[in-house]
Write an enzyme that holds these catalytic residues in place. Sequence first.
Site, PDB file in Angstrom:
ATOM      1  N   TRP A  14      35.294  27.032  30.179  1.00  0.00           N
ATOM      2  CA  TRP A  14      36.335  27.725  29.441  1.00  0.00           C
ATOM      3  C   TRP A  14      37.070  26.777  28.501  1.00  0.00           C
ATOM      4  O   TRP A  14      37.338  27.102  27.338  1.00  0.00           O
ATOM      5  CB  TRP A  14      37.294  28.400  30.401  1.00  0.00           C
ATOM      6  N   LYS A 111      43.304  29.853  35.876  1.00  0.00           N
ATOM      7  CA  LYS A 111      43.476  31.093  36.635  1.00  0.00           C
ATOM      8  C   LYS A 111      43.626  30.775  38.123  1.00  0.00           C
ATOM      9  O   LYS A 111      42.977  29.875  38.635  1.00  0.00           O
ATOM     10  CB  LYS A 111      42.281  32.018  36.415  1.00  0.00           C
ATOM     11  N   GLY A 144      42.882  36.948  29.170  1.00  0.00           N
ATOM     12  CA  GLY A 144      42.263  38.138  28.593  1.00  0.00           C
ATOM     13  C   GLY A 144      40.784  38.160  28.914  1.00  0.00           C
ATOM     14  O   GLY A 144      40.248  37.210  29.498  1.00  0.00           O
ATOM     15  N   SER A 146      37.545  37.209  28.485  1.00  0.00           N
ATOM     16  CA  SER A 146      37.092  36.124  27.605  1.00  0.00           C
ATOM     17  C   SER A 146      36.146  35.167  28.312  1.00  0.00           C
ATOM     18  O   SER A 146      36.564  34.089  28.740  1.00  0.00           O
ATOM     19  CB  SER A 146      38.312  35.339  27.108  1.00  0.00           C
ATOM     20  N   LYS A 199      42.164  39.529  39.550  1.00  0.00           N
ATOM     21  CA  LYS A 199      40.934  40.216  39.133  1.00  0.00           C
ATOM     22  C   LYS A 199      39.697  39.474  39.613  1.00  0.00           C
ATOM     23  O   LYS A 199      38.643  40.083  39.847  1.00  0.00           O
ATOM     24  CB  LYS A 199      40.906  40.413  37.612  1.00  0.00           C
ATOM     25  N   ARG A 269      31.211  34.244  37.209  1.00  0.00           N
ATOM     26  CA  ARG A 269      30.935  33.451  38.407  1.00  0.00           C
ATOM     27  C   ARG A 269      31.404  34.168  39.668  1.00  0.00           C
ATOM     28  O   ARG A 269      30.792  34.015  40.731  1.00  0.00           O
ATOM     29  CB  ARG A 269      31.606  32.081  38.309  1.00  0.00           C
ATOM     30  N   ASN A 270      32.480  34.922  39.575  1.00  0.00           N
ATOM     31  CA  ASN A 270      32.983  35.625  40.749  1.00  0.00           C
ATOM     32  C   ASN A 270      32.073  36.789  41.124  1.00  0.00           C
ATOM     33  O   ASN A 270      31.791  37.019  42.304  1.00  0.00           O
ATOM     34  CB  ASN A 270      34.416  36.098  40.491  1.00  0.00           C
ATOM     35  N   LEU A 302      32.093  27.330  40.459  1.00  0.00           N
ATOM     36  CA  LEU A 302      33.437  27.547  40.994  1.00  0.00           C
ATOM     37  C   LEU A 302      33.834  29.021  40.924  1.00  0.00           C
ATOM     38  O   LEU A 302      34.193  29.516  39.863  1.00  0.00           O
ATOM     39  CB  LEU A 302      34.453  26.713  40.213  1.00  0.00           C
TER      40      LEU A 302
END
Length: 349
Positions: A14, A111, A144, A146, A199, A269-270, A302
């Site tokens: 990111w 985050k 956002g 992204s 989220k 990734r989540n 991660l």
Amino acid sequence: MSEKTVGVIGGGAWGTGLAQALARGGHKVQIWAMEDDVVSSINNEHVNKRFLDGYKLKDTITCSKDIVEVATGKEFIIVASPSLYLASTIQKIKDVPNIADGSTVIASVTKGFVPSDNGPKLILETMESVLPEYYKDCTVYVAGPSHAEEVAMGKLTGLVAASLNPKNSIKVRELLRVPGLMVFSSFDVIGVQICAAAKNVIAVVYGALDAIAENSEVFGDNTESLLLAAGLNEIQAIGFAMGATHAETFTSISGVGDLDVTCKSKYGRNRRFGQDLIKTDMLSKFENIDDLIANVGKIGYLPEGAIACKYVHEIAQKKDLKLPLCNGLYSILNKETTVENYLYQLMHL
């Protein structure tokens, strides 16, 4: 807009993707990364092979292992360090002259939550507790829908720059108004941060359901939409309990928009971690959620949602919130139940 000098603290996907967007807009960007191979590949080959391979970076982007060098003399600092290391990272730059005197605008795209003796803390609160007093209520949170890959490619992306300081929100908004980015201001710093953190928890559950649905006669697209809507309700409940100020935060890009892309995107990734709970028996590597967090490097990527899940659970207990999805994932990661059993119980099957 005139060229600005920007330091990006964190050479992950990111941070690198955002650095590329800023360089595309004509800004001078320097990234701080801890890894020798990341520094070398960005400086010599103009690509972040470890975290964002395959995306050619502007040759105006440079990278350094010296965090003080990257922070020094910059008009803007964007913090992209993982939440686990946020406080210690900020500690390293707080005495840099342009930060000590408050002349640098500081924003974060990190985050998650940060543990403390008084319970989980949000990102800006954590940073401001370490930074000079000048930054109290003056840092900016950017979030956002992204994914780094699409931001690096220049695909149109919407972001929110949230701050209690309207001037700094506007400054960061204008900095980020580069080709490929649409940026909006917000005063709801708590709501936007909660959306960005919670989220990821929902996306882990979504990914697990998605993996099960591939071979299920019970679960399908309709079920996934049901879960996504229920997840948004839980995020909103957490947000208001923590002090969010605007209902529209949850129905705009930082809420439903970010939740949707995190749950559904191939880059997530989540979502991937949720799928791996089913497809690779990921949890067999860990004894419980604390062991998972302590050894998160064993996963190979991660999943912030797995970490945030613990802190959402703490908030739910403290605030007496009923969060079936978030608390259910905590039980799964803590090995109190299985994904399959939990989902069937949740859906009353």
